[in-house]
Every structure is written in C-alpha cells, then in structure tokens.
Design a protein around this motif. Structure first.
Motif, mmCIF file in Angstrom:
data_model
loop_
_atom_site.group_PDB
_atom_site.id
_atom_site.type_symbol
_atom_site.label_atom_id
_atom_site.label_comp_id
_atom_site.label_asym_id
_atom_site.label_seq_id
_atom_site.Cartn_x
_atom_site.Cartn_y
_atom_site.Cartn_z
ATOM 1 N N MET A 197 72.925 -17.818 -7.017
ATOM 2 C CA MET A 197 72.677 -18.638 -8.209
ATOM 3 C C MET A 197 73.624 -19.831 -8.263
ATOM 4 O O MET A 197 73.279 -20.885 -8.811
ATOM 5 C CB MET A 197 72.797 -17.783 -9.476
ATOM 6 N N ASP A 198 74.816 -19.678 -7.698
ATOM 7 C CA ASP A 198 75.729 -20.828 -7.581
ATOM 8 C C ASP A 198 75.093 -21.888 -6.678
ATOM 9 O O ASP A 198 75.076 -23.078 -7.002
ATOM 10 C CB ASP A 198 77.082 -20.349 -7.029
ATOM 11 N N THR A 199 74.566 -21.424 -5.535
ATOM 12 C CA THR A 199 73.891 -22.352 -4.618
ATOM 13 C C THR A 199 72.746 -23.074 -5.311
ATOM 14 O O THR A 199 72.598 -24.298 -5.207
ATOM 15 C CB THR A 199 73.374 -21.577 -3.381
ATOM 16 N N THR A 201 72.360 -23.645 -8.463
ATOM 17 C CA THR A 201 72.913 -24.580 -9.454
ATOM 18 C C THR A 201 73.421 -25.847 -8.763
ATOM 19 O O THR A 201 73.212 -26.962 -9.261
ATOM 20 C CB THR A 201 74.043 -23.898 -10.254
ATOM 21 N N HIS A 202 74.077 -25.689 -7.613
ATOM 22 C CA HIS A 202 74.538 -26.871 -6.863
ATOM 23 C C HIS A 202 73.358 -27.786 -6.530
ATOM 24 O O HIS A 202 73.430 -29.004 -6.692
ATOM 25 C CB HIS A 202 75.208 -26.455 -5.545
ATOM 26 N N ALA A 203 72.286 -27.175 -6.036
ATOM 27 C CA ALA A 203 71.137 -27.979 -5.598
ATOM 28 C C ALA A 203 70.493 -28.699 -6.791
ATOM 29 O O ALA A 203 70.198 -29.896 -6.724
ATOM 30 C CB ALA A 203 70.125 -27.077 -4.892
ATOM 31 N N VAL A 265 76.180 -27.815 -16.077
ATOM 32 C CA VAL A 265 76.269 -26.360 -15.890
ATOM 33 C C VAL A 265 77.675 -26.009 -15.393
ATOM 34 O O VAL A 265 78.335 -25.106 -15.922
ATOM 35 C CB VAL A 265 75.208 -25.837 -14.889
ATOM 36 N N HIS A 266 78.141 -26.737 -14.382
ATOM 37 C CA HIS A 266 79.493 -26.468 -13.882
ATOM 38 C C HIS A 266 80.557 -26.815 -14.926
ATOM 39 O O HIS A 266 81.573 -26.134 -15.030
ATOM 40 C CB HIS A 266 79.748 -27.211 -12.565
ATOM 41 N N ALA A 267 80.320 -27.884 -15.686
ATOM 42 C CA ALA A 267 81.299 -28.255 -16.723
ATOM 43 C C ALA A 267 81.451 -27.129 -17.752
ATOM 44 O O ALA A 267 82.560 -26.823 -18.197
ATOM 45 C CB ALA A 267 80.864 -29.543 -17.411
ATOM 46 N N HIS A 279 83.054 -14.358 -12.858
ATOM 47 C CA HIS A 279 82.683 -14.862 -11.533
ATOM 48 C C HIS A 279 81.935 -16.190 -11.681
ATOM 49 O O HIS A 279 81.044 -16.330 -12.526
ATOM 50 C CB HIS A 279 81.794 -13.826 -10.811
ATOM 51 N N HIS A 280 82.279 -17.148 -10.819
ATOM 52 C CA HIS A 280 81.744 -18.508 -10.939
ATOM 53 C C HIS A 280 80.211 -18.547 -10.853
ATOM 54 O O HIS A 280 79.551 -19.231 -11.639
ATOM 55 C CB HIS A 280 82.384 -19.374 -9.848
ATOM 56 N N GLY A 281 79.652 -17.816 -9.895
ATOM 57 C CA GLY A 281 78.194 -17.818 -9.743
ATOM 58 C C GLY A 281 77.502 -17.219 -10.950
ATOM 59 O O GLY A 281 76.467 -17.716 -11.407
ATOM 60 N N ALA A 283 78.705 -17.145 -14.018
ATOM 61 C CA ALA A 283 78.858 -18.100 -15.136
ATOM 62 C C ALA A 283 77.782 -19.186 -15.049
ATOM 63 O O ALA A 283 77.146 -19.539 -16.053
ATOM 64 C CB ALA A 283 80.258 -18.722 -15.107
ATOM 65 N N ASN A 284 77.540 -19.693 -13.842
ATOM 66 C CA ASN A 284 76.486 -20.706 -13.672
ATOM 67 C C ASN A 284 75.116 -20.139 -14.009
ATOM 68 O O ASN A 284 74.297 -20.798 -14.664
ATOM 69 C CB ASN A 284 76.467 -21.213 -12.225
ATOM 70 N N SER A 285 74.864 -18.913 -13.551
ATOM 71 C CA SER A 285 73.561 -18.287 -13.786
ATOM 72 C C SER A 285 73.300 -18.128 -15.292
ATOM 73 O O SER A 285 72.196 -18.364 -15.776
ATOM 74 C CB SER A 285 73.535 -16.928 -13.084
HETATM 75 FE FE LIG Z 1 79.651 -23.937 -7.961
#
Ligand SMILES: [Fe+2]
Length: 386
Positions: A197-199, A201-203, A265-267, A279-281, A283-285
């Motif tokens: 889900m981090d990936t 979000t990056h995309a 999302v990252h902010a 966990h970062h991923g 949190a993004n999810s």
């Molecule tokens: Fe990230």
C-alpha cells in the motif's frame, strides 16, 4: 508545451540490478564503488532470515572487510543514525551497504549524511541542505514498499519530539540497488500488504503531483497496474510471480516519486509514524481513500487514469464518472488485504488530532500535492477516518 518554459526537470535514479539472485552482486558492487571496508546496515529480522549471512559471504568473496550495524527499528531514530555514523568513522569504512526494508535503508542514508557532513541529522531536515556527497551507497531492499533504495528521500524520527524529519536531497540517492525478489519470501503477509500500500500511495501521489512530468507518469501508472494485478496474491500466497510484480511496482513507483515527489497522504501519514510509531505503509493505507476523495476535483483527468490502471470499467462513462471510482477501488483493495480502516483501530486519540494536523500542514510532502490543505481541512480528514 509539455512542461512550462521556465522549468528545468531532472530524472535521477541509481544503477538498478534486478533479478532472482541479484543479492550475489553486493560484494562486487561495493568493490566497484571503491570499497575496501564496508559498513553493513541492517536489522535483527534480516539477520534471523539469513540474508545478512548471505550478504557477508558475497563481501568476503571480494576480500572486503566489513562491520555490521543492526540496531535499527521501524521508523528509525535520530540516535541510531548517530550511533551508526560513529561506527562508520571508528572503523574507517569507505562504502555503506544497506540490506533490509525502508528502515535500514533510511538509516544508512542518515549515516551517510553524518559521515560526510558532520553535525546532527536534525540540521538536514528539509530540501537540499546537504552540501557534501555521502559515501557510496549500495542497497538490497527486502520489502516491496518504500522505494528508499531508489529515492532521494530519507525519513528519520526525532525521538525527543516524536516527529518525523523528512530529508530530501539528490545527494542521498543510492548508487546501486540490487532488487532480488527472493528477499520478500521471508516477510509476513501483513508486512507485504502494508508495504504494498505504500508503493501504491507513492505511485498515486507521484502521478497527481504538481511536479509530475512525462518521465515520471508512465512509471507511476505502470506501478499502479502492477499493484492491482499482484498485491493481493503477493500478500496471501507469496507466489514468486506476484512478488516479482510487486518488486517492479515498488521500483517504478520509487522512480516516479523520487523525481515527482509526494503529496498529502504522506504529509498526513508522517505524524502518525512519529507520534504513535504506526507502520508507514499502514498509515498511508488508512489515509489514502480520504485524501484521494479530497484531491479528486484538483486532478480529475489524472484520477480517471488511476481508475483505469486499477481496472475500472470505463466504457460510455465520463471522465468524472471514471475518476469517482477510485476511492471505492482503494477500499475494495484494502478490504481484500484485511488491513485496518480506522485510525482508532491503531491507537490514534481524537485529542491529538489538532497537533497531528499542525505537523501535517508543515510537512514537505504537502508542497507538491495538487492542492495545499490548511490545518482545519486536515483535521477534518483525520476525523473522517477516526
Ligand atoms: Fe512512503
């Protein structure tokens, strides 16, 4: 005109060596960069999984000296970076090798900053504050998530303030990354789901970023397609084809976001990592659907492209109708992965929201979001997913 007349754009990535068994190139890669004494940065999980022993074998085959720094945790801390830099200097190392997920790689970048620039890591928070090149850096990522092995970002937690510091500089783009999908096999299904889900979000954030351009867009869209095709299978079955799909998705999303930067999302996710150690991923999810809903009107045609990449039905539909499918598609994916969907499930306290929103408003990633949100709007987004 494809880009505004007064724009100068760059596209920077490391040398990428991809394939099953590419970890075997770790010694040769360090040697090619002039290494004789290697600082190997990793974490205890990688030691247990056997990847550190295998990496050391390849360093020895090239007659390289090495020392291991493994005091790394998720959401790596400022004092760990300082400890690692001290070891680097004491042992007179000349190349850094990072084996692991985003935490060891981010720590390795922080160590590199201090090895060449001195002072405290806190002094480099922000954009382009690193004046001296860091030592050569080779990465072997063990998760398909952060893209730290290709990016010019590192995120380190200021432990005293419980705040994540984002450091962005071309100087910390690794020199070589060895992407070996075998390393994903030893990760849990939950971790594969969250990092995937981090990936994604990056995309998505790179694709709608105000700094996106024709060199970043194709990688972002292909990464989204690969996540749609492979993430659920990778997490549930650890099928090697699915893990390879996620490895390439992570690489391409990393190439896109490192050059187009990220977004809201990252902010909003960074304060959750700094404050609660989430966990970062994950949190993004948790935040991705609500931020996408808010961003929709500011980048409608791009969200239509994201809907298509996620497999939406588009026939006889307007751009608006296609784009509006994205939040639902994301929620379906998150449900299939079995990840939490409410902030309260991971310990977020309503009383902290004003403070979290203040940190999110000041986060560097907000600058490239299609719309800059004020504190009250950010508070409302946190409340929506509480
Ligand atoms: Fe990230």
């Amino acid at each position: 005109m494809i880009v505004p007349e007064d724009s100068l754009l760059k596209f920077e990535i490391p040398e990428i060596i991809y394939g099953l068994g590419s970890l075997s190139q770790i010694g040769l890669s360090a040697k090619r960069l002039g290494g004789e004494r290697i600082l190997l940065v990793t974490d205890p999980g990688l030691l247990v999984a056997g990847w550190v022993d295998e990496s050391v074998k390849y360093l020895k085959e090239e007659n390289l000296q090495y020392v291991v720094y493994d005091n790394v945790v998720t959401n790596p801390r400022d004092f760990q970076v300082e400890e690692g830099a001290q070891l680097y200097r004491q042992k007179k190392c000349d190349v850094i090798v990072a084996v692991g997920g985003g935490s060891p790689i981010d720590t390795a970048k922080g160590i590199g900053i201090l090895a060449s620039n001195h002072g405290r890591i806190h002094e480099y928070e922000g954009c382009n504050l690193i004046t001296q090149p860091i030592p050569p850096l080779v990465c072997a990522p063990s998760t398909a998530g952060t893209g730290a092995d290709v990016s010019q970002f590192t995120v380190i937690t200021n432990k005293r303030a419980n705040v994540k510091m984002t450091i962005l500089s071309r100087a910390i783009t690794p020199d070589i990354t060895l992407v070996d999908p075998r390393l994903l096999k030893t990760k849990s299904s939950e971790l594969i789901a969250a990092t995937g889900m981090d990936t994604l979000t990056h995309a998505i954030e790179a694709y709608v970023s105000s700094l996106s351009w024709p060199m970043t867009d194709p990688h972002a869209i292909h990464a989204i397609e690969l996540v749609a095709e492979h993430l659920v299978n990778a997490a549930k079955t650890k099928d090697m084809t699915a893990l390879e799909g996620m490895s390439i998705a992570c690489l391409e999303a990393g190439m896109a976001f490192s050059n187009a930067i990220l977004g809201a999302v990252h902010a909003l996710a960074h304060p959750l990592g700094g404050f609660y150690d989430i966990h970062h991923g994950l949190a993004n999810s948790l935040l991705l659907p609500v931020v996408v809903r808010q961003n929709m009107e500011h980048a409608l045609p791009k969200f239509a492209g994201i809907a298509r990449a996620l497999g939406a039905e588009t026939r006889d539909k307007s751009i608006d109708a296609v784009a509006q499918q994205v939040p639902g598609q994301l929620q379906n994916l998150i449900a299939k992965l079995g990840l939490p969907t409410r902030l309260s499930q991971v310990g977020v306290d309503e009383a902290d929201i004003p403070r979290l929103a203040q940190m999110a408003e000041n986060d560097i990633c907000m600058l490239t979001n299609p719309h800059c949100y004020m504190k009250a709007e950010i508070e409302s987004m946190y409340h929506d997913v509480l």
